[in-house]
Design an enzyme around this catalytic site. Structure first.
Site, PDB file in Angstrom:
ATOM      1  N   TYR A  16      40.336  31.153  48.345  1.00 13.73           N
ATOM      2  CA  TYR A  16      39.251  32.007  48.820  1.00 13.73           C
ATOM      3  C   TYR A  16      38.283  32.287  47.676  1.00 13.73           C
ATOM      4  O   TYR A  16      38.661  32.849  46.652  1.00 13.73           O
ATOM      5  CB  TYR A  16      39.806  33.315  49.381  1.00 13.73           C
ATOM      6  CG  TYR A  16      40.689  33.092  50.582  1.00 13.73           C
ATOM      7  CD1 TYR A  16      40.145  32.850  51.836  1.00 13.73           C
ATOM      8  CD2 TYR A  16      42.072  33.068  50.445  1.00 13.73           C
ATOM      9  CE1 TYR A  16      40.947  32.611  52.934  1.00 13.73           C
ATOM     10  CE2 TYR A  16      42.899  32.827  51.535  1.00 13.73           C
ATOM     11  CZ  TYR A  16      42.327  32.601  52.775  1.00 13.73           C
ATOM     12  OH  TYR A  16      43.134  32.346  53.849  1.00 13.73           O
ATOM     13  N   THR A  18      33.796  33.151  46.913  1.00 15.87           N
ATOM     14  CA  THR A  18      32.901  34.282  47.158  1.00 15.87           C
ATOM     15  C   THR A  18      31.431  33.900  47.128  1.00 15.87           C
ATOM     16  O   THR A  18      31.045  32.887  46.528  1.00 15.87           O
ATOM     17  CB  THR A  18      33.150  35.359  46.079  1.00 15.87           C
ATOM     18  OG1 THR A  18      32.196  36.413  46.202  1.00 15.87           O
ATOM     19  CG2 THR A  18      33.032  34.776  44.687  1.00 15.87           C
ATOM     20  N   ASP A  19      30.616  34.740  47.762  1.00 14.64           N
ATOM     21  CA  ASP A  19      29.164  34.592  47.675  1.00 14.64           C
ATOM     22  C   ASP A  19      28.658  34.860  46.264  1.00 14.64           C
ATOM     23  O   ASP A  19      27.517  34.510  45.936  1.00 14.64           O
ATOM     24  CB  ASP A  19      28.484  35.559  48.653  1.00 14.64           C
ATOM     25  CG  ASP A  19      28.810  37.008  48.338  1.00 14.64           C
ATOM     26  OD1 ASP A  19      29.988  37.382  48.455  1.00 14.64           O
ATOM     27  OD2 ASP A  19      27.888  37.774  47.973  1.00 14.64           O
ATOM     28  N   TYR A  42      32.866  37.790  37.229  1.00 18.43           N
ATOM     29  CA  TYR A  42      33.649  37.541  38.439  1.00 18.43           C
ATOM     30  C   TYR A  42      33.159  36.284  39.149  1.00 18.43           C
ATOM     31  O   TYR A  42      33.945  35.394  39.495  1.00 18.43           O
ATOM     32  CB  TYR A  42      33.561  38.750  39.367  1.00 18.43           C
ATOM     33  CG  TYR A  42      34.150  38.512  40.742  1.00 18.43           C
ATOM     34  CD1 TYR A  42      35.528  38.398  40.919  1.00 18.43           C
ATOM     35  CD2 TYR A  42      33.328  38.393  41.866  1.00 18.43           C
ATOM     36  CE1 TYR A  42      36.073  38.172  42.179  1.00 18.43           C
ATOM     37  CE2 TYR A  42      33.865  38.173  43.123  1.00 18.43           C
ATOM     38  CZ  TYR A  42      35.235  38.068  43.270  1.00 18.43           C
ATOM     39  OH  TYR A  42      35.768  37.834  44.511  1.00 18.43           O
ATOM     40  N   LYS A  46      35.166  32.627  39.524  1.00 15.72           N
ATOM     41  CA  LYS A  46      35.440  32.070  40.851  1.00 15.72           C
ATOM     42  C   LYS A  46      34.863  30.656  40.958  1.00 15.72           C
ATOM     43  O   LYS A  46      35.492  29.763  41.547  1.00 15.72           O
ATOM     44  CB  LYS A  46      34.861  32.961  41.945  1.00 15.72           C
ATOM     45  CG  LYS A  46      35.497  34.329  42.044  1.00 15.72           C
ATOM     46  CD  LYS A  46      36.958  34.253  42.450  1.00 15.72           C
ATOM     47  CE  LYS A  46      37.148  34.035  43.916  1.00 15.72           C
ATOM     48  NZ  LYS A  46      38.583  34.123  44.333  1.00 15.72           N
ATOM     49  N   TRP A  67      31.866  40.353  51.688  1.00 19.51           N
ATOM     50  CA  TRP A  67      31.939  41.675  52.318  1.00 19.51           C
ATOM     51  C   TRP A  67      33.218  41.828  53.149  1.00 19.51           C
ATOM     52  O   TRP A  67      33.184  42.258  54.302  1.00 19.51           O
ATOM     53  CB  TRP A  67      30.702  41.922  53.188  1.00 19.51           C
ATOM     54  CG  TRP A  67      29.407  41.992  52.434  1.00 19.51           C
ATOM     55  CD1 TRP A  67      29.129  41.438  51.211  1.00 19.51           C
ATOM     56  CD2 TRP A  67      28.194  42.633  52.872  1.00 19.51           C
ATOM     57  NE1 TRP A  67      27.826  41.692  50.858  1.00 19.51           N
ATOM     58  CE2 TRP A  67      27.232  42.412  51.849  1.00 19.51           C
ATOM     59  CE3 TRP A  67      27.839  43.331  54.005  1.00 19.51           C
ATOM     60  CZ2 TRP A  67      25.927  42.909  51.951  1.00 19.51           C
ATOM     61  CZ3 TRP A  67      26.540  43.809  54.107  1.00 19.51           C
ATOM     62  CH2 TRP A  67      25.597  43.608  53.082  1.00 19.51           C
TER      63      TRP A  67
END
Length: 211
Positions: A16, A18-19, A42, A46, A67
């Site tokens: 998983y 992230t944006d 962060y 990622k 979100w």
């Protein structure tokens, strides 16, 4: 380590992301081929994780999301409900745009994607996919929806006004992307999946926590 083990054994790896791998500029939804440009450590780590997984050669599903919330544990909606019960006026950021995405939706998507990938080994389904709920809103829109639904469910709240403010009103050490819109066309077309509007998941979560 997990990616290397998956490559050696032929297993599938789900990761998983992230944006936050994007810089948050512009006002359009980014697809999986869009240029990255993280604003924070962060986001950078990622992005590096994604690259290491691809380099390992393992079969993988990298899901970029944003979100994320769940009925259990802390989340934005619960914070808004608490503040709405204590204060008559709230100020909430309105220039960050994204899609509130339930952990339950991500779990369902993951299960269906893995099932399809395992059942059809001849198809090259390994890759990066954007996975968020349908539609978009700001944090201000999200907060307003939460308060409206809580009142519909019978919660007595003190708040009378929710004022929109820019991100600059809440300085933070790490920058958040203003544009968290993610294009999910690839995921929907490849796996034949429907992504419900974000309001549907938030309503379900509020019903669970407010009973």
């Amino acid at each position: 380590m997990l990616a290397r083990c998956a490559a050696e054994t032929g297993a599938w790896l789900v990761h998983y992301s992230t944006d936050y791998v994007f810089d948050g500029s512009g006002e359009t939804a980014r697809d999986e081929e869009a240029a990255t440009g993280p604003l924070s450590v962060y986001g950078q780590t990622k992005l590096e994780g994604e690259a290491l997984i691809r380099a390992s050669g393992c079969r993988h599903l990298i899901l970029r999301t944003s979100w994320v919330y769940a009925a259990r544990g802390g989340n934005f909606a619960k914070t808004m409900l608490r503040l709405a019960a204590e204060r008559e006026r709230l100020t909430v950021i309105d220039d960050q745009i994204g899609a509130p995405t339930g952990a339950d939706l991500l779990a369902d998507l993951t299960a269906q994607m893995v099932r399809t990938a395992v059942a059809q080994p001849d198809l090259d389904l390994s890759g990066t996919y954007h996975a968020v709920a349908g539609g978009q809103t700001s944090w201000h829109g999200y907060a307003s929806f939460v308060v409206e639904q809580a009142r519909r469910l019978g919660r007595d709240l003190k708040v009378q006004t929710i004022d929109p403010v820019p991100t600059t009103a809440f300085p933070a050490p790490a920058k958040r992307p203003l544009n968290s819109r993610l294009d999910t066309t690839k995921l929907q077309a490849t796996f034949g999946l429907y992504l419900p509007p974000w309001q549907q998941g938030v309503e379900r979560m509020l019903t669970e926590i407010l009973g």
